[in-house]
Design a protein around this motif. Structure first.
Motif, PDB file in Angstrom:
ATOM      1  N   THR A   8       0.785  -1.053  -0.115  1.00 21.51           N
ATOM      2  CA  THR A   8      -0.007  -0.520  -0.059  1.00 21.51           C
ATOM      3  C   THR A   8       1.099   1.314   0.091  1.00 21.51           C
ATOM      4  O   THR A   8       1.876   1.654   0.470  1.00 21.51           O
ATOM      5  N   PHE A   9       0.842   2.261  -0.525  1.00 18.38           N
ATOM      6  CA  PHE A   9       1.008   3.379  -1.013  1.00 18.38           C
ATOM      7  C   PHE A   9       0.435   4.415  -0.844  1.00 18.38           C
ATOM      8  O   PHE A   9      -0.369   4.421  -1.647  1.00 18.38           O
ATOM      9  N   ASP A  60       6.887  -0.556  -7.390  1.00 19.77           N
ATOM     10  CA  ASP A  60       6.362  -0.469  -5.765  1.00 19.77           C
ATOM     11  C   ASP A  60       7.507   0.927  -5.112  1.00 19.77           C
ATOM     12  O   ASP A  60       7.320   1.994  -4.931  1.00 19.77           O
ATOM     13  N   ALA A  61       8.382   0.563  -5.319  1.00 22.83           N
ATOM     14  CA  ALA A  61       9.396   1.516  -5.097  1.00 22.83           C
ATOM     15  C   ALA A  61       8.710   3.532  -5.147  1.00 22.83           C
ATOM     16  O   ALA A  61       8.955   3.966  -3.969  1.00 22.83           O
ATOM     17  N   PHE A  62       8.706   3.371  -6.839  1.00 21.38           N
ATOM     18  CA  PHE A  62       8.170   4.761  -6.743  1.00 21.38           C
ATOM     19  C   PHE A  62       7.369   5.244  -6.204  1.00 21.38           C
ATOM     20  O   PHE A  62       7.019   6.080  -5.754  1.00 21.38           O
ATOM     21  N   PHE A  63       5.717   4.072  -5.755  1.00 19.03           N
ATOM     22  CA  PHE A  63       4.936   4.176  -4.982  1.00 19.03           C
ATOM     23  C   PHE A  63       5.184   4.537  -3.869  1.00 19.03           C
ATOM     24  O   PHE A  63       4.931   5.933  -3.531  1.00 19.03           O
ATOM     25  N   LYS A  64       5.867   4.509  -3.509  1.00 14.02           N
ATOM     26  CA  LYS A  64       6.344   4.926  -1.776  1.00 14.02           C
ATOM     27  C   LYS A  64       6.971   5.664  -1.262  1.00 14.02           C
ATOM     28  O   LYS A  64       7.111   7.032  -1.211  1.00 14.02           O
ATOM     29  N   ASP A  65       8.193   5.833  -2.696  1.00 13.72           N
ATOM     30  CA  ASP A  65       9.214   7.012  -3.041  1.00 13.72           C
ATOM     31  C   ASP A  65       8.008   8.048  -2.913  1.00 13.72           C
ATOM     32  O   ASP A  65       8.050   9.665  -2.542  1.00 13.72           O
ATOM     33  N   ARG A  69       6.828  11.700  -0.409  1.00 13.95           N
ATOM     34  CA  ARG A  69       7.277  13.454  -1.102  1.00 13.95           C
ATOM     35  C   ARG A  69       6.320  13.956  -0.696  1.00 13.95           C
ATOM     36  O   ARG A  69       5.894  15.236  -1.829  1.00 13.95           O
ATOM     37  N   GLY A  70       5.338  13.393  -0.346  1.00 16.33           N
ATOM     38  CA  GLY A  70       3.303  14.068  -0.299  1.00 16.33           C
ATOM     39  C   GLY A  70       2.610  13.664  -1.406  1.00 16.33           C
ATOM     40  O   GLY A  70       1.036  13.843  -1.541  1.00 16.33           O
ATOM     41  N   GLY A  71       2.495  12.853  -2.459  1.00 15.29           N
ATOM     42  CA  GLY A  71       2.444  11.846  -3.504  1.00 15.29           C
ATOM     43  C   GLY A  71       0.866  13.405  -4.821  1.00 15.29           C
ATOM     44  O   GLY A  71       1.283  14.563  -4.536  1.00 15.29           O
TER      45      GLY A  71
END
Length: 404
Positions: A8-9, A60-65, A69-71
């Motif tokens: 979950t991101f 997966d890492a992209f969404f977590k990052d 950073r605020g998303g």
């Protein structure tokens, strides 16, 4: 990585806080009240090419990052990745499970060419958006609900041949190709482009995806007098072919598709990989573009055991494409529905998603990538030797989609 991976991101509220409210609605995989959207993918966590799952690690890492950073305005993304073993029949079964049991809104980074082709009728029947499927085929490009970043491999083969002819000044070109959709498209593109130059391949030789020894194929094309060999297959195949060529002291030039320009290939081929060229729709991993620097940092944090390279950049760029489209949908104030995300995807023009150059989609033409750069392996690194150049016009027009 587990056989079934649930992550979950959180996509935060840093961007464009004044956007119009999203309309209340009921759509698969969307909870507007809780601001949650669920997307999924199939990936070869097991089977003949488990290293391809690195692509999904990077998404997966992209969404977590992005979350950290605020998303994108407080929305969360549930990313569900399930193992298909790189078996098209399993890919279809997994897609049914993702849609009918996991209730996904869309697929993001569904992994593999033959595997994505296998889900086309089902995905079409469900109106399921398939965003950045990791496969290159006109069958994928032709679908109204599928938005690939990967090019038709016919175009990559044509770009490689053009570089061999115009830059290396070598016209005796051969092809060693995986006997599936990937290789067949490369064969078509090479033959089509060389014909436009009043030439033809000096030889070609196919192999099965499970092949581990390409000595016979290498012997065939080198005996025919090839100065240049294009190999369209996995990095294991390239390494096998280069070892076979070394045993017979062949000193020509190698070309391979973008996804082989990866550190994992150096692990397999060692210094034999030096000098190999790759026609790529992605910048190399050592680029100083901020998005690529962010990829390197996020992989160090979330998947420190993964090799950083083109597989990861592929997945990172796919996640970026979904985020760009989702942000634009939120900006529009329209309901978060499958139909509306498809409409948004068809409106993207010359966007940079991760390590890509300029991505565009329009109704009737889902060739997101229109140009490739040339990368060369040297001393364990992958260096840009030619900037993004539009595909050869004769092949680009020759393989144009007929429309949806």
């Amino acid at each position: 990585m587990r056989r079934a991976v649930l992550a979950t991101f959180t996509i935060g509220a840093a961007l464009a806080l004044t956007a119009l409210p999203v309309q209340a609605q009921s759509s698969p995989g969307v909870d507007a009240a809780k601001k949650v959207v669920r997307v999924g993918a199939f990936a070869p966590i097991t089977g003949p090419v488990p290293f391809y799952a690195t692509i999904n690690h990077a998404t997966d890492a992209f969404f977590k990052d992005l979350n950290e950073r605020g998303g994108i305005r407080g929305w969360k993304v549930d990313y569900v990745v399930r193992d298909d073993g790189y078996d098209p029949a399993q890919s279809l079964a997994i897609t049914r499970r993702l849609v009918e049991n996991d209730d996904v809104f869309a697929l993001v980074t569904s992994n593999g060419t033959a595997t994505n082709i296998a889900i086309i009728p089902y995905a079409r029947s469900k109106g399921l958006p398939v965003i950045a499927p990791s496969g290159g085929s006109p069958k994928i490009i032709a679908e109204a609900n599928m938005f690939p970043l990967l090019p038709d491999y016919a175009l990559s083969a044509a770009s490689s041949a053009r570089y061999a002819l115009d830059v290396l000044k070598k016209d005796k070109i051969a092809l060693v190709w995986e006997n599936d959709e990937l290789g067949r498209r490369a064969k078509l593109g090479l033959e089509m482009y060389l014909k436009s130059r009043n030439l033809a391949p000096v030889a070609d030789a196919s192999f099965d995806v499970a092949s581990t020894d390409l000595s016979a194929q290498v012997q065939r094309v080198t005996t025919a007098g090839a100065q240049v060999v294009l190999l369209f297959g996995a990095n294991t195949h390239l390494a096998s072919a280069q070892r076979a060529a070394s045993r017979i002291s062949w000193k020509g030039d190698w070309f391979a598709p973008f996804f082989v320009a990866d550190p994992a290939t150096y692990d397999l081929a060692g210094p034999l990989l030096d000098g190999t060229y790759f026609s790529s729709w992605l910048l190399p991993v050592n680029s100083d573009r901020p998005a690529i620097a962010a990829y390197r940092s996020a992989i160090n944090k979330y998947y420190p055991n993964d090799k950083q390279g083109v597989f990861g950049l592929n997945g990172w760029s796919a996640g970026s494409l979904f985020a760009l489209a989702f942000e634009k949908l939120l900006d529009s104030g329209k309901a978060v529905t499958r139909e509306n995300i498809i409409e948004v995807m068809n409106s993207l023009k010359n966007v940079q998603a991760g390590a890509t150059n300029a991505v565009s989609f329009e109704k009737g033409d889902h060739r997101g990538t229109r140009a490739e750069a040339m990368i060369r392996a040297e001393g364990g690194k992958f260096n840009l030797v030619q900037d993004f150049t539009p595909y050869p016009e004769s092949v680009f027009k020759g393989v144009a989609p007929s429309g949806h």
